[in-house]
Design an enzyme around this catalytic site. Structure first.
Site, PDB file in Angstrom:
ATOM      1  N   GLY A 164      -4.578  -5.115   6.929  1.00 35.79           N
ATOM      2  CA  GLY A 164      -5.718  -4.217   7.020  1.00 35.79           C
ATOM      3  C   GLY A 164      -6.725  -4.612   8.073  1.00 35.79           C
TER       4      GLY A 164
ATOM      5  N   VAL B 123     -12.678  -5.366   1.568  1.00 34.11           N
ATOM      6  CA  VAL B 123     -12.114  -4.024   1.673  1.00 34.11           C
ATOM      7  C   VAL B 123     -11.251  -3.992   2.928  1.00 34.11           C
ATOM      8  CG1 VAL B 123     -12.669  -1.609   2.094  1.00 34.11           C
ATOM      9  CG2 VAL B 123     -13.966  -2.891   0.403  1.00 34.11           C
ATOM     10  N   GLY B 124     -10.048  -3.484   2.788  1.00 33.67           N
ATOM     11  CA  GLY B 124      -9.130  -3.439   3.929  1.00 33.67           C
ATOM     12  C   GLY B 124      -9.224  -2.120   4.667  1.00 33.67           C
ATOM     13  N   ASP B 125      -8.121  -1.744   5.287  1.00 33.35           N
ATOM     14  CA  ASP B 125      -8.094  -0.534   6.093  1.00 33.35           C
ATOM     15  C   ASP B 125      -7.893   0.731   5.272  1.00 33.35           C
ATOM     16  OD1 ASP B 125      -5.519  -1.462   5.443  1.00 33.35           O
ATOM     17  OD2 ASP B 125      -4.601  -0.289   7.054  1.00 33.35           O
TER      18      ASP B 125
ATOM     19  N   THR C  71       0.879  -1.175   0.000  1.00 35.59           N
ATOM     20  CA  THR C  71       0.000   0.000   0.000  1.00 35.59           C
ATOM     21  C   THR C  71       0.906   1.211   0.000  1.00 35.59           C
ATOM     22  OG1 THR C  71      -1.649  -1.172   1.352  1.00 35.59           O
ATOM     23  CG2 THR C  71      -1.699   1.218   1.478  1.00 35.59           C
TER      24      THR C  71
ATOM     25  N   THR D 115       0.253   1.053   6.376  1.00 32.19           N
ATOM     26  CA  THR D 115       0.365  -0.030   5.402  1.00 32.19           C
ATOM     27  C   THR D 115       0.500  -1.317   6.218  1.00 32.19           C
ATOM     28  OG1 THR D 115       2.785   0.131   5.277  1.00 32.19           O
ATOM     29  CG2 THR D 115       1.533   1.421   3.691  1.00 32.19           C
ATOM     30  N   GLY D 116      -0.009  -2.423   5.683  1.00 35.62           N
ATOM     31  CA  GLY D 116       0.114  -3.682   6.420  1.00 35.62           C
ATOM     32  C   GLY D 116      -1.216  -4.396   6.526  1.00 35.62           C
TER      33      GLY D 116
HETATM   34  N1  GLY Z   1      -3.319  -2.314   4.138  1.00 42.39           N
HETATM   35  C1  GLY Z   1      -3.861  -2.730   2.948  1.00 42.39           C
HETATM   36  C2  GLY Z   1      -4.881  -3.752   3.060  1.00 42.39           C
HETATM   37  O1  GLY Z   1      -4.882  -4.546   3.990  1.00 42.39           O
HETATM   38  O2  GLY Z   1      -5.729  -3.797   2.197  1.00 42.39           O
END
Ligand code: GLY
Length: 411
Positions: free
Chosen positions: A293, A268-270, A239, A290-291
């Site tokens: 989510g 959908v992530g974070d 990300t 980033t990481g």
């Molecule tokens: N941090 C990106 C995701 O998990 O989608």
């Protein structure tokens, strides 16, 4: 196994690193909460390591009076446009059906506005679509088909985001995981079991050889084979986040991603979640992530960090506290935390900043980094809460060191 005292950097060390590494070289300009460290330089832009090449241009733009959100978007647009960056935008690694789905959000500090999009297909610059949602709708978040149609209505071009490079890595994942996928039980499930195959099982060489053969059969070029195998074994959540602060103290942030590789369609992530993937408060600062989510959503990481700073923590202390909340969510169980990773990029309104991560790096030779431009362009290693490198979920044992060195397996 529980996290021992030794596994953590002590609060005292964190405190001194905070003072020593960050926020140097500038006298205090803004009233700050008690206990806050001295400020850094302004203007300044901080971002994930993959934004490094785009910082110079954005910094010049910011220094010449450009808007802070425009500057941050200039940085993240670089990887979105780059087909070789398979974590963002064009060429991002796809979902389990081979379709690229992108997420992004942005916050404009000076006007206290936000925009976000989730699960968008066929449009590469979703960070700009998030900005368009912020500027041209009465909403904050659009998802899926509606977000795509909105983007097209606003003049964004539809294009196929799946490059040959990413398609081949997806094919390798598909062929290798005929039975394993993102269906449960997940890491947070009480019935989750760590992988049956222990890290140094004798079956690993055979598995890796099979993967290398598959990669060759699919046509993955020898120079990309090792990283493709790694991505199949440890699906990344690459990300980019960027926060920008100008001379006047105006601040903005944005985050954009193709999300977790090979995710379930619709996941959908974070990154598009205001408060998790990004949060900016003009009174305090801006933070992004980033990481993993799923883990970041559960601690509302970016918002937690901003609130921590509002109440007097330094950027480093604020980020470390958010990481400790992730550790707490798993009761310090290292059998689970070894499959989680998280990096936070934290910028306070006075220019003090920090990059913090749960682990030191994705692999031992790839430390997590924060890229910074405050007139001096650089990439710095993040300060890690836990020693060692992560293995992102789903769980697989690491490739044994001897095999990693033995390129015969991976060419
Ligand atoms: N941090 C990106 C995701 O998990 O989608």
């Amino acid at each position: 196994m529980s996290v021992s005292r030794r596994d953590f950097l002590t609060t005292a060390v964190v405190g001194s690193l905070s003072f020593g590494l960050h926020g140097q070289g500038r006298e205090e300009q803004e009233p700050r909460p008690a206990g806050a460290q001295a400020g850094g330089k302004r203007p300044i832009i901080v971002c994930a390591g993959n934004g490094y090449n785009y910082l110079d241009d954005a910094y010049k733009f910011l220094k010449n009076g450009g808007d802070t959100l425009e500057a941050a978007l200039r940085v993240v647009k670089g990887p979105e446009d780059d087909p070789k960056d398979d974590s963002v935008g064009l060429g991002g690694l796809p979902n389990e059906e081979g379709v690229v789905e992108l997420d992004a959000c942005c916050m404009h500090g000076p006007t206290r506005r936000a925009g976000s999009v989730g699960g968008v297909r066929n449009i590469k610059n979703v960070s700009l679509v998030a900005k368009a949602v912020m500027e041209h709708t009465g909403h904050v978040m659009l998802v899926g088909e509606g977000a795509e149609r909105f983007a097209v209505a606003r003049g964004f071009a539809r294009e196929n985001l799946l490059t040959e490079h990413s398609r081949k890595i997806w094919m390798l994942w598909k062929e290798y995981h005929s039975t394993d996928d993102w269906w449960g039980p997940g890491l947070a499930d009480p019935h989750f079991q760590p992988p049956a195959l222990p890290p140094h099982s004798e079956l690993w060489p055979e598995r890796l050889r099979k993967l290398a053969e598959m990669a060759s059969g699919i046509g993955i070029e020898p120079e990309f084979r090792q990283s493709a195998i790694w991505k199949v074994l440890f699906p990344p959540t690459g990300t980019i986040h960027c926060s920008a602060l100008n001379e006047k103290g105006e601040i903005s942030g944005c985050t954009t991603t193709s999300g977790l590789a090979f995710k379930l369609p619709g996941r959908v992530g974070d990154s598009p979640i205001i408060a998790a993937g990004c949060y900016t408060d003009q009174d305090v600062g801006s933070a992004g992530a980033t990481g993993s989510g799923e883990e970041n959503i559960k601690v509302a990481g970016a918002h937690t960090i901003i609130e921590n700073m509002r109440h007097g923590m330094s950027p480093l202390e604020a980020g470390m506290d958010a990481l400790k909340r992730i550790v707490r969510n798993y009761n310090s169980d290292m059998n689970k935390l070894r499959f989680v990773d998280m990096t936070y990029y934290v910028l306070r309104k006075d220019g003090a900043y920090a990059g913090v991560s749960l682990w030191e790096g994705y692999t031992p030779d790839k430390p997590h980094k924060i890229a910074v431009h405050d007139g001096n362009l650089r990439a710095e290693k993040t300060v890690a809460l836990l020693k060692g490198s992560s293995q992102e979920f789903p769980p697989f044992p690491p490739i044994p060191e001897d095999l990693k060195k033995d390129s015969e397996y991976l060419k």
